[in-house]
Design a protein around this motif. Structure first.
Motif, PDB file in Angstrom:
ATOM      1  N   LEU A  71      38.673 -22.182  18.393  1.00 29.82           N
ATOM      2  CA  LEU A  71      38.325 -23.051  19.512  1.00 29.82           C
ATOM      3  C   LEU A  71      36.894 -22.805  19.973  1.00 29.82           C
ATOM      4  N   SER A  72      36.504 -21.534  20.079  1.00 25.67           N
ATOM      5  CA  SER A  72      35.151 -21.196  20.514  1.00 25.67           C
ATOM      6  C   SER A  72      34.111 -21.784  19.562  1.00 25.67           C
ATOM      7  N   ILE A  73      34.362 -21.686  18.249  1.00 28.45           N
ATOM      8  CA  ILE A  73      33.432 -22.222  17.254  1.00 28.45           C
ATOM      9  C   ILE A  73      33.349 -23.744  17.353  1.00 28.45           C
ATOM     10  N   LEU A  74      34.486 -24.406  17.518  1.00 31.05           N
ATOM     11  CA  LEU A  74      34.488 -25.864  17.592  1.00 31.05           C
ATOM     12  C   LEU A  74      33.806 -26.365  18.868  1.00 31.05           C
ATOM     13  N   LEU A  75      34.032 -25.696  19.980  1.00 36.41           N
ATOM     14  CA  LEU A  75      33.373 -26.086  21.227  1.00 36.41           C
ATOM     15  C   LEU A  75      31.854 -25.913  21.111  1.00 36.41           C
ATOM     16  N   LYS A  76      31.441 -24.803  20.521  1.00 35.41           N
ATOM     17  CA  LYS A  76      30.012 -24.545  20.309  1.00 35.41           C
ATOM     18  C   LYS A  76      29.415 -25.606  19.389  1.00 35.41           C
ATOM     19  N   THR A  77      30.114 -25.898  18.303  1.00 40.11           N
ATOM     20  CA  THR A  77      29.632 -26.910  17.361  1.00 40.11           C
ATOM     21  C   THR A  77      29.559 -28.282  18.010  1.00 40.11           C
ATOM     22  N   ALA A  78      30.583 -28.625  18.793  1.00 34.67           N
ATOM     23  CA  ALA A  78      30.599 -29.924  19.474  1.00 34.67           C
ATOM     24  C   ALA A  78      29.411 -30.064  20.415  1.00 34.67           C
ATOM     25  N   ASP A  79      29.052 -28.992  21.117  1.00 40.25           N
ATOM     26  CA  ASP A  79      27.894 -29.030  22.009  1.00 40.25           C
ATOM     27  C   ASP A  79      26.600 -29.189  21.218  1.00 40.25           C
ATOM     28  N   GLU A  80      26.517 -28.512  20.062  1.00 38.83           N
ATOM     29  CA  GLU A  80      25.312 -28.626  19.232  1.00 38.83           C
ATOM     30  C   GLU A  80      25.188 -30.020  18.613  1.00 38.83           C
ATOM     31  N   VAL A  81      26.323 -30.610  18.253  1.00 39.96           N
ATOM     32  CA  VAL A  81      26.322 -31.978  17.745  1.00 39.96           C
ATOM     33  C   VAL A  81      25.818 -32.934  18.814  1.00 39.96           C
ATOM     34  N   GLN A  82      26.287 -32.724  20.029  1.00 39.29           N
ATOM     35  CA  GLN A  82      25.886 -33.593  21.132  1.00 39.29           C
ATOM     36  C   GLN A  82      24.402 -33.446  21.463  1.00 39.29           C
ATOM     37  N   LEU A  83      23.868 -32.225  21.311  1.00 42.66           N
ATOM     38  CA  LEU A  83      22.440 -32.018  21.544  1.00 42.66           C
ATOM     39  C   LEU A  83      21.606 -32.750  20.489  1.00 42.66           C
ATOM     40  N   ALA A  84      22.134 -32.788  19.260  1.00 41.18           N
ATOM     41  CA  ALA A  84      21.423 -33.472  18.181  1.00 41.18           C
ATOM     42  C   ALA A  84      21.535 -34.987  18.300  1.00 41.18           C
TER      43      ALA A  84
END
Length: 241
Positions: A71-84
């Motif tokens: 979950l922590s990895i997916l939340l982090k990835t989702a935030d990075e996707v949104q920043l991009a």
């Protein structure tokens, strides 16, 4: 007479409403603390964040449980996707059930330990990015190989694996006006690969070729699984499917 006719219908209505109410209470308040015994937590069931369910059936059917690390990895990835790309979200499909580390999640051959999650491709509608899958379930609406690309589907079917594309039957209510978004799907995969914990990402060989992905962590799931040109299979930890 009208009262006699209406009474059974009213009785059924209250029974149905009571069942739905009790079921929601159990899903939202009883299951999560019990799932923690097995080292699992639910992914978000809201459409407001950057990590969202494809539809509410996945959390309602308790198919959205993962380990806290996942979950922590997916939340982090989702935030990075949104920043991009501020309009792009990470949309999840199946993960695992809450109460077991061994029981697979039908019809999958794995998805038992909370470290494997299926994610939606990115799509466009009328030229605009949409954060919705291309059919009701998110599975079964394939992005097939083009001329000159490796046709792993034909290779598997011709070698006797006729169930390789059986997931086509899961493609209810396909949205024919949805177009596979190569740029944003690659963005999602690139961000997933940035996590050191990422061990495997399964998509079909022709899509890996089309998107220009070089990482050895991205590969075909093989003929014994179902085809993966309708979703991304992401996992951390061990290499077992």
């Amino acid at each position: 007479m009208l009262w006699a006719i209406g009474k059974p219908k009213t009785h059924f209505f209250f029974k149905f409403v009571s069942f739905v109410g009790i079921y929601l209470i159990v899903v939202l308040f009883v299951v999560p603390p019990l799932a923690s015994i097995y080292g699992k937590v639910p992914m978000p069931n809201s459409k407001q964040g950057n990590l969202i369910p494809h539809n509410l059936l996945y959390p309602l059917l308790n198919r959205n449980y993962v380990t806290p690390q996942t979950l922590s990895i997916l939340l982090k990835t989702a935030d990075e996707v949104q920043l991009a790309n501020e309009n792009l979200k990470l949309v999840y499909l199946d993960s695992s059930f809450p109460f077991s580390k061994e029981m697979p999640l039908p019809p999958h051959i794995s998805h038992s330990n909370g470290r494997k999650v299926d994610l939606c491709f990115a799509y466009k509608k009328d030229g605009q990015l949409t954060n919705k899958g291309s059919c009701f379930t998110g599975y079964g609406n394939f992005v097939g190989p083009k001329s000159g690309e490796t046709d792993q589907i034909e290779i598997c079917k011709s070698s006797g694996h006729q169930l390789y594309d059986a997931s086509r039957y899961a493609g209810f209510f396909k949205k024919k006006d949805y177009v596979f978004d190569e740029v944003n799907t690659k963005l999602i995969i690139d961000k997933l690969l940035e996590n050191q914990e990422t061990s495997r990402i399964y998509i079909e060989t022709h899509l890996k070729e089309r998107l220009g992905i070089q990482s050895e962590k991205v590969r075909s799931a093989g003929c014994w699984a179902v085809r993966h040109d309708d979703h991304i299979h992401f996992q951390i930890g061990g290499r077992r499917r």
